[in-house]
Design an enzyme around this catalytic site. Structure first.
Site, PDB file in Angstrom:
ATOM      1  N   MET A   1     -45.593  -9.211  17.704  1.00  0.00           N
ATOM      2  CA  MET A   1     -44.348  -8.468  17.884  1.00  0.00           C
ATOM      3  C   MET A   1     -43.372  -9.259  18.745  1.00  0.00           C
ATOM      4  SD  MET A   1     -42.945  -5.769  16.755  1.00  0.00           S
ATOM      5  CE  MET A   1     -43.865  -4.270  16.385  1.00  0.00           C
TER       6      MET A   1
ATOM      7  N   PHE B   1     -62.061  -2.555  54.658  1.00  0.00           N
ATOM      8  CA  PHE B   1     -62.520  -3.266  53.458  1.00  0.00           C
ATOM      9  C   PHE B   1     -62.407  -2.344  52.239  1.00  0.00           C
ATOM     10  CE2 PHE B   1     -66.027  -4.437  50.534  1.00  0.00           C
ATOM     11  CZ  PHE B   1     -65.467  -5.627  50.091  1.00  0.00           C
ATOM     12  N   GLN B   2     -61.826  -2.850  51.201  1.00  0.00           N
ATOM     13  CA  GLN B   2     -61.570  -2.106  49.963  1.00  0.00           C
ATOM     14  C   GLN B   2     -60.790  -0.818  50.221  1.00  0.00           C
ATOM     15  OE1 GLN B   2     -65.255  -1.910  47.610  1.00  0.00           O
ATOM     16  NE2 GLN B   2     -64.626  -3.825  46.631  1.00  0.00           N
TER      17      GLN B   2
ATOM     18  N   GLU C   1     -62.421  -1.100  35.429  1.00  0.00           N
ATOM     19  CA  GLU C   1     -61.976   0.292  35.578  1.00  0.00           C
ATOM     20  C   GLU C   1     -60.865   0.660  34.602  1.00  0.00           C
ATOM     21  OE1 GLU C   1     -62.592  -1.787  38.040  1.00  0.00           O
ATOM     22  OE2 GLU C   1     -63.852  -0.819  39.547  1.00  0.00           O
TER      23      GLU C   1
ATOM     24  N   LYS D   1     -65.499   8.457  51.914  1.00  0.00           N
ATOM     25  CA  LYS D   1     -66.960   8.382  51.853  1.00  0.00           C
ATOM     26  C   LYS D   1     -67.633   9.354  52.825  1.00  0.00           C
ATOM     27  CE  LYS D   1     -70.703   5.040  51.412  1.00  0.00           C
ATOM     28  NZ  LYS D   1     -71.108   3.621  51.482  1.00  0.00           N
TER      29      LYS D   1
END
Lengths: 189, 589
Positions: free
Chosen positions: B487, B119-120, B57, B169
């Site tokens: 760097m 969940f999630q 993502e 959802k």
């Protein structure tokens, strides 16, 4: 005034405000923030203060316009003039914030706070507490044979003074609402 | 009437897709998961919106940034709940720091499970609150479409930035009434775009008299649009004032333009930083006095009057106190500024400007980008000079990762137009460049898109090569491979006694074989003699390329304002860099 139109260095726009913008003096300012009453707005405002390291001395919030879905947040904060200007600008750009008013510089205002104090004691101390409460125009809202709960309204300094006096007389619990403030006179510009 | 009413009834998931269509969205970068399946089902049943399946993502957010930065249109991201949303956080923060318009739609567990550690489940609006311009959790299907339209409005109005809409959802399944964009309430958030005319007139007066003026431009010019960039060119060319720019603003004024004196800041050009330090009038146009730009704040351009044009009130007086703030959109303000300047007779302090340019030319003569060449090893600067020479005149877009290569790219590549340079400036996100290059290529399928990378940054999101191959985006990954975190190593040399704590990578992959594994082309260049042919082979290949350019390992990126120093106290290539960062600079980053 819309928050997005906040004039930077508002000191420039008033003939009476002689604040030095470069001053390092810490000032206390009372801000009135009118926000859309939707979830997460308060978290956004508080998160701004903690995330950017600003101080919150006092904070009160409640819905003030049910029909218009508006809440009013009153914040007392401390900082140099530059920091105060930055705080106002940062508040102003939060999307659900509708207005930001700096009551400390926008003219005279009244500030009040409500406190409840539980004082436990017997004999002389109990009588003295009651006598002082009368002087401070505090109301007794609950009493038992060994305790009072006083309700007092006033400027924060008055509540500080009252609490200091109650402490040796058996102050056991103190609840304060934080400051609510309004400008004096007609509607805000 | 009644029929219209029935057609505006639809499920939340359908509303999402309809709202995206009505907002003119052509492409969504996303990754499916349990909490966004209904939206994915709707995407499946239409052909107007293209979906680019990413591999992580974070990749989706950087692709959206690349897409947005190269087109001026908002980038759209679709992720699932929990880890989908938390993986997007880095890219959202990156977009906030660099003012990139981005709309993130995230799935959420159904409303009745919120707060149960389902969940999630993650508190997505809570987590993203400080890294979005605004975010919303939509619990009412009737509010869903309007909220998405508001999200687009907020992301693209005023100072652009990322927004997030979290959609449970059950709301995606529920029926509700669709609100078209024209009916969505957006009147409250209307940032002011016109500048105060009195203030603009005051700036014109200052400009007419200034002996040593400078235009210090930033990403705000590019965000304001191509017209604003054109106005900047007109202003600079007509007045003869030198132009410098921040990293984010490169390309707004063309590098081939007469007034261009190069990028300023920590790794900016000597002449640009000296001019900032010695100017008597600094006109900041859409930049924000970032700490990479100012160096030591109390020594910043001590003898100048400063004007600041910015659409965000909080940018003004945040770091540097200015004498003349002008709140407004760069394009609108420049338009008024030019009009007023012309109507007052196009005056400038010609004598002063001649002396000023003479001084600037002396600084230019220092030739701060000179470096010691090598017969046997490819110098990273040379690699970029050759890349510049071999791609000149082509329809070219450059993205970068973060580190030395990024600064070298900014120094050695030239940009003659806006929206051609995509880099992570504010947040400094390693792993930005590869996905950003894919986002750019999706928006400009026929253009040449090159990600100038370091091998360490590139590895951070290398999984997106899978996306590049799947969607046939012929992005060129130009990796300056020094087998070091360059760097970090440079800073350890500058302030930690050359103790190179964990700043090199052992067991790097074989990038050519890696390319083959991904199904694209790998090219390696190890010697200066083969560099040009290798670059040409990369440019000629019709598909994604991973270009492994083995470069000098301990090259330092110079010139440099060591942290804690003033603009006129730069490290030049001829200086000894060891222990160059001292005092307060040690605590700065």
């Amino acid at each position: 005034m819309s928050p997005l139109h906040i004039q930077q260095g508002s000191s420039k726009h008033s003939a009476y405000d002689l604040r030095d913008p470069h001053s390092e003096v810490i000032e206390s300012h009372t801000l009135a923030v009118i926000v859309a009453n939707e979830p997460g707005v308060l978290a956004r405002v508080i998160g701004l203060f903690s995330g950017r390291g600003y101080n919150i001395e006092s904070l009160t919030v409640a819905e003030t316009d049910h029909k218009g879905h508006r809440s009013r947040i009153t914040i007392v904060t401390k900082g140099t003039p530059a920091v105060i200007e930055q705080i106002k600008a940062q508040l102003g750009r939060i999307v659900p914030v509708h207005e930001v008013h700096d009551l400390t510089v926008e003219g005279a205002s009244v500030e009040r706070e409500l406190a409840l104090l539980k004082v436990e004691g017997k004999g002389e101390a109990r009588i003295e507490a009651l006598r002082l409460a009368e002087i401070f125009r505090a109301n007794v809202v609950d009493s038992t044979l060994g305790s009072f709960v006083f309700e007092i309204t006033g400027a924060p300094a008055k509540i500080d003074a009252f609490a200091d006096l109650m402490r040796p007389l058996g102050l056991s619990e103190l609840a304060r609402t934080g400051v609510a403030a309004l400008p004096r006179g007609g509607a805000m510009g | 009437m009644s029929q219209q009413k029935t057609t505006s009834q639809m499920t939340g998931a359908k509303m999402v897709v309809q709202a995206l269509k009505d907002q003119g969205v052509e492409v969504v970068f996303g990754y499916p998961g349990g909490a966004v399946l209904p939206i994915y089902d709707e995407l499946f049943q239409q052909n107007e919106i293209r979906h680019v399946l990413v591999r992580h993502e974070q990749g989706a957010t950087h692709m959206a940034e690349g897409y947005a930065r190269s087109t001026g249109k908002p980038g759209v991201v679709l992720v699932t709940s929990g880890p989908g949303a938390t993986n997007a956080v880095t890219g959202i923060t990156d977009a906030l720091m660099d003012s990139i318009p981005m709309i993130v739609l995230s799935g959420q567990v159904p409303t009745f499970l919120i707060g149960t550690d389902g969940f999630q489940e993650a508190d997505t609006v809570g987590i993203t609150r400080p890294c979005t311009k605004n975010n919303w959790l939509v619990k009412d299907p009737d509010r869903l479409a309007e909220t998405i339209h508001q999200a687009f409005h907020v992301a693209t109005s005023g100072r652009p930035g990322p927004v997030l809409v979290d959609i449970p959802k059950d709301v995606q399944f529920a029926e509700g009434t669709y609100t078209p964009p024209q009916k969505a309430k957006v009147d409250h958030y209307q940032p002011r775009v016109k500048g105060d005319i009195d203030a603009i007139t005051a700036l014109v007066e200052m400009l007419e008299q200034a002996e040593r003026p400078i235009l210090y431009t930033g990403g705000g010019v590019i965000n304001s649009g191509p017209a604003a960039c054109q106005l900047l060119v007109e202003l600079a060319d007509a007045t003869g004032i030198p132009v410098t720019s921040t990293l984010m603003g490169l390309g707004a004024y063309p590098a081939s333009g007469k007034q261009w004196i190069g990028m300023l800041g920590m790794h900016g050009l000597y002449e640009a930083n000296m001019a900032m330090h010695d100017c008597d009038l600094m006109i900041n146009i859409g930049a924000r006095f970032d700490d990479r730009i100012t160096g030591r704040v109390n020594a910043f351009s001590p003898n100048s009057r400063k004007a600041h044009i910015d659409i965000d009130p909080s940018s003004i007086n945040k770091v540097i106190r200015v004498d003349l703030p002008i709140l407004g959109d760069v394009g609108h303000v420049l338009e008024d500024l030019l009009r007023i300047w012309k109507s007052r007779g196009r005056k400038t302090n010609a004598e002063g400007l001649v002396r000023w340019w003479k001084q600037i030319d002396e600084w230019k003569a220092v030739n701060c980008l000179a470096y010691k060449g090598s017969e046997s090893i490819i110098k990273p600067q040379l690699a970029l000079q050759r890349l510049e020479a071999l791609t000149k005149g082509r329809d070219r877009y450059i993205t970068t990762e973060v580190g030395q290569h990024q600064m070298w790219a900014a120094q050695y590549l030239n940009f003659d137009g806006p929206n051609r340079w995509m880099t992570s400036g504010g947040l400094g996100t390693m792993g930005y460049g590869l996905p950003a290059s894919i986002g750019v290529q999706i928006a400009h399928p026929d253009a040449l898109v090159i990600n100038v990378a370091g091998e360490a940054s590139w590895l951070m999101n290398m999984q997106e090569m899978g996306t590049a191959v799947q969607f046939r985006t012929p992005v060129k990954q130009f990796i300056l491979n020094n087998e070091r975190l360059g760097m970090v190593r440079q800073w350890q040399q500058l302030l930690h006694g050359e103790r190179y704590s964990h700043s090199w990578s052992e067991s790097l992959p074989d990038f050519v074989k890696l390319a083959e594994a991904f199904g694209c082309k790998g090219i390696r260049a190890e010697h200066p003699d083969e560099l040009d042919d290798a670059i040409m082979a990369m440019l000629d290949y019709d598909g994604p390329v991973i270009f492994d350019c083995l470069v000098e390992r301990h090259e330092n990126c110079l010139p440099m304002i060591p942290s804690g120093n003033a603009h006129n106290d730069m490290l030049l290539p001829s200086d000894d860099v060891r222990g160059a960062i001292k005092g307060i600079g040690l605590t700065l980053v």
